[in-house]
Design a protein around this motif. Structure first.
Motif, PDB file in Angstrom:
ATOM      1  N   ALA A 104       0.835  -1.202   0.000  1.00  0.00           N
ATOM      2  CA  ALA A 104       0.000   0.000   0.000  1.00  0.00           C
ATOM      3  C   ALA A 104       0.866   1.247   0.000  1.00  0.00           C
ATOM      4  O   ALA A 104       1.972   1.260   0.561  1.00  0.00           O
ATOM      5  N   PRO A 105       0.401   2.317  -0.609  1.00  0.00           N
ATOM      6  CA  PRO A 105       1.138   3.580  -0.549  1.00  0.00           C
ATOM      7  C   PRO A 105       1.303   4.027   0.900  1.00  0.00           C
ATOM      8  O   PRO A 105       0.450   3.744   1.739  1.00  0.00           O
ATOM      9  N   PRO A 106       2.375   4.724   1.212  1.00  0.00           N
ATOM     10  CA  PRO A 106       2.609   5.148   2.595  1.00  0.00           C
ATOM     11  C   PRO A 106       1.603   6.191   3.051  1.00  0.00           C
ATOM     12  O   PRO A 106       1.075   6.966   2.252  1.00  0.00           O
ATOM     13  N   ALA A 157     -14.635  -5.718  -7.452  1.00  0.00           N
ATOM     14  CA  ALA A 157     -13.993  -6.162  -6.214  1.00  0.00           C
ATOM     15  C   ALA A 157     -12.546  -5.735  -6.121  1.00  0.00           C
ATOM     16  O   ALA A 157     -11.970  -5.672  -5.028  1.00  0.00           O
ATOM     17  N   HIS A 158     -11.926  -5.410  -7.269  1.00  0.00           N
ATOM     18  CA  HIS A 158     -10.529  -4.980  -7.257  1.00  0.00           C
ATOM     19  C   HIS A 158     -10.342  -3.672  -6.485  1.00  0.00           C
ATOM     20  O   HIS A 158      -9.223  -3.326  -6.118  1.00  0.00           O
ATOM     21  N   PHE A 159     -11.439  -2.925  -6.273  1.00  0.00           N
ATOM     22  CA  PHE A 159     -11.337  -1.681  -5.506  1.00  0.00           C
ATOM     23  C   PHE A 159     -11.473  -1.898  -3.999  1.00  0.00           C
ATOM     24  O   PHE A 159     -11.169  -1.001  -3.213  1.00  0.00           O
ATOM     25  N   ASP A 160     -11.976  -3.057  -3.596  1.00  0.00           N
ATOM     26  CA  ASP A 160     -12.344  -3.257  -2.198  1.00  0.00           C
ATOM     27  C   ASP A 160     -11.242  -2.936  -1.207  1.00  0.00           C
ATOM     28  O   ASP A 160     -11.437  -2.165  -0.259  1.00  0.00           O
ATOM     29  N   SER A 161     -10.068  -3.518  -1.406  1.00  0.00           N
ATOM     30  CA  SER A 161      -9.016  -3.383  -0.399  1.00  0.00           C
ATOM     31  C   SER A 161      -8.495  -1.962  -0.300  1.00  0.00           C
ATOM     32  O   SER A 161      -8.284  -1.435   0.804  1.00  0.00           O
ATOM     33  N   ARG A 162      -8.288  -1.311  -1.445  1.00  0.00           N
ATOM     34  CA  ARG A 162      -7.735   0.043  -1.412  1.00  0.00           C
ATOM     35  C   ARG A 162      -8.732   1.044  -0.842  1.00  0.00           C
ATOM     36  O   ARG A 162      -8.370   1.930  -0.071  1.00  0.00           O
ATOM     37  N   LEU A 163     -10.002   0.933  -1.227  1.00  0.00           N
ATOM     38  CA  LEU A 163     -11.002   1.850  -0.695  1.00  0.00           C
ATOM     39  C   LEU A 163     -11.244   1.605   0.791  1.00  0.00           C
ATOM     40  O   LEU A 163     -11.456   2.547   1.568  1.00  0.00           O
ATOM     41  N   ALA A 164     -11.185   0.342   1.207  1.00  0.00           N
ATOM     42  CA  ALA A 164     -11.331   0.040   2.632  1.00  0.00           C
ATOM     43  C   ALA A 164     -10.175   0.641   3.422  1.00  0.00           C
ATOM     44  O   ALA A 164     -10.365   1.176   4.526  1.00  0.00           O
ATOM     45  N   LEU A 165      -8.974   0.578   2.861  1.00  0.00           N
ATOM     46  CA  LEU A 165      -7.821   1.161   3.537  1.00  0.00           C
ATOM     47  C   LEU A 165      -7.936   2.677   3.588  1.00  0.00           C
ATOM     48  O   LEU A 165      -7.610   3.309   4.600  1.00  0.00           O
ATOM     49  N   LEU A 166      -8.406   3.274   2.500  1.00  0.00           N
ATOM     50  CA  LEU A 166      -8.621   4.716   2.495  1.00  0.00           C
ATOM     51  C   LEU A 166      -9.599   5.113   3.592  1.00  0.00           C
ATOM     52  O   LEU A 166      -9.354   6.059   4.355  1.00  0.00           O
ATOM     53  N   SER A 167     -10.700   4.385   3.691  1.00  0.00           N
ATOM     54  CA  SER A 167     -11.696   4.686   4.719  1.00  0.00           C
ATOM     55  C   SER A 167     -11.131   4.496   6.118  1.00  0.00           C
ATOM     56  O   SER A 167     -11.386   5.304   7.027  1.00  0.00           O
ATOM     57  N   PRO A 181      -7.714   5.224  -5.410  1.00  0.00           N
ATOM     58  CA  PRO A 181      -6.958   6.099  -4.527  1.00  0.00           C
ATOM     59  C   PRO A 181      -5.465   5.823  -4.525  1.00  0.00           C
ATOM     60  O   PRO A 181      -4.728   6.433  -3.742  1.00  0.00           O
ATOM     61  N   ASP A 182      -4.997   4.937  -5.389  1.00  0.00           N
ATOM     62  CA  ASP A 182      -3.600   4.485  -5.378  1.00  0.00           C
ATOM     63  C   ASP A 182      -2.960   4.737  -6.745  1.00  0.00           C
ATOM     64  O   ASP A 182      -3.154   3.977  -7.693  1.00  0.00           O
TER      65      ASP A 182
END
Length: 328
Positions: free
Chosen positions: A59-61, A279-289, A231-232
């Protein structure tokens, strides 16, 4: 370059809005969604904060500092200058819209086109929605999607960005375009009969990412709805390196294009939407939230049945509900 708030087809992925703008509405050229969160990180910054238990080594820092302040000191280094990469339609104003111009760029050097819904001034100023289109070119199909907002009583503006549809300016990919969004929002809030205190922001796909970055840059929006935005920037440009115009040796170029790096900087309530088939957005958007809410940002995340394109009408309808819940 940076600006203040006030100045501020190819077939495989830049096709027509399949089953949406073409079969339901007028033709429109747009870019399809980024469908991967893969991609290597060119580097990390000194400002990286420990990620604790995020379990996302790629994930981005998460960086310290406010995104808006960072924009005032950062200058993107474009090694390749030229127009936006998408094939485009002529800039013909839709029959139900009016064309106006707004100025962006240093000293207002760029005069860019925006489409605005026709409205009649009333005793009570009207709420407004600034909608950021998908892809890197504006088309008639984008405007047809705005009907639910117009029917709900909003003044709607869709701005084109620098280098799009044959206009002047250099495409930068998620950076200088943010200045265009801020400049367009300034034009919208000063339209006669528009309530500057009830101005909302929404965007789809590339426009969804720009909506995130703009929402971290100003307090101007009452609420924000990014739809299927990535978001990445590391992942996006890892998949689409042909869109890179900036100096990839500088990790700051990626970080300043990645909402994940400054998730604490959102300045308005946010609701993130994407389709159930994305579903490819799930992890990054969850991390953003997760990062944003940990910093006190009011952020929700929701999925709507469908794909990148087929879910969009439902997402727009639900965005109206969200905007109404924030401000009548």
């Amino acid at each position: 370059m940076t600006m203040s708030d006030d100045n501020v087809f190819r077939p495989n992925r830049r096709g027509v809005l399949a089953g949406l703008a073409v079969s339901l509405f007028a033709p429109g050229i747009v870019r399809a969604a980024d469908d991967s969160t893969a991609g290597s990180k060119p580097g990390e910054s000194k400002g990286e904060i420990a990620r604790s238990d995020e379990k996302a080594a790629d994930a981005p820092p998460q960086l310290a500092g406010d995104y808006a302040n960072e924009r005032h000191v950062f200058r993107t280094d474009l090694l390749s200058k030229g127009p936006a990469p998408d094939i485009y339609e002529p800039l013909v104003t839709p029959s139900t819209a009016d064309q106006l111009f707004y100025r962006s760029g240093l000293g207002g050097e760029l005069e860019l086109v925006a489409w605005v819904s026709r409205y009649t001034r009333s005793a009570k100023p009207k709420p407004a929605v600034l909608f950021l289109h998908g892809g890197n070119a504006i088309g008639q199909g984008h405007w047809q999607l705005m009907k639910p907002y117009i029917d709900a009583g909003y003044v709607v503006m869709i701005p084109s960005m620098r280098g799009e549809n044959g206009q002047k300016g250099n495409f930068s990919g998620f950076y200088d375009e943010v200045a265009d969004v801020l400049a367009a929002s300034n034009r919208l809030r000063h339209l006669p009969g528009v309530d500057p205190h009830r101005m909302f922001l929404a965007g789809h796909s590339i426009g969804g990412t720009l909506a995130m970055l703009a929402a971290m840059s100003t307090k101007r929006f009452r609420a924000v709805v990014p739809i299927s935005g990535n978001p990445d920037a590391y992942a996006f440009f890892g998949r689409y390196p042909q869109d890179i115009r900036f100096n990839t040796r500088n990790p700051r170029e990626f970080q300043m294009r990645s909402p994940l790096c400054y998730a604490h900087s959102f300045k308005s309530p946010v609701k993130l939407f994407h389709g159930t088939e994305e579903a490819h957005f799930d992890s990054r958007l969850a991390l953003l939230s997760k990062r944003a809410t940990a910093a006190g940002v009011k952020m929700e995340m929701a999925t709507v049945p469908g794909s990148h394109n087929s879910a969009l009408p439902g997402e727009i309808e639900q965005s109206i509900e969200f905007f109404r819940s924030v401000a009548v």
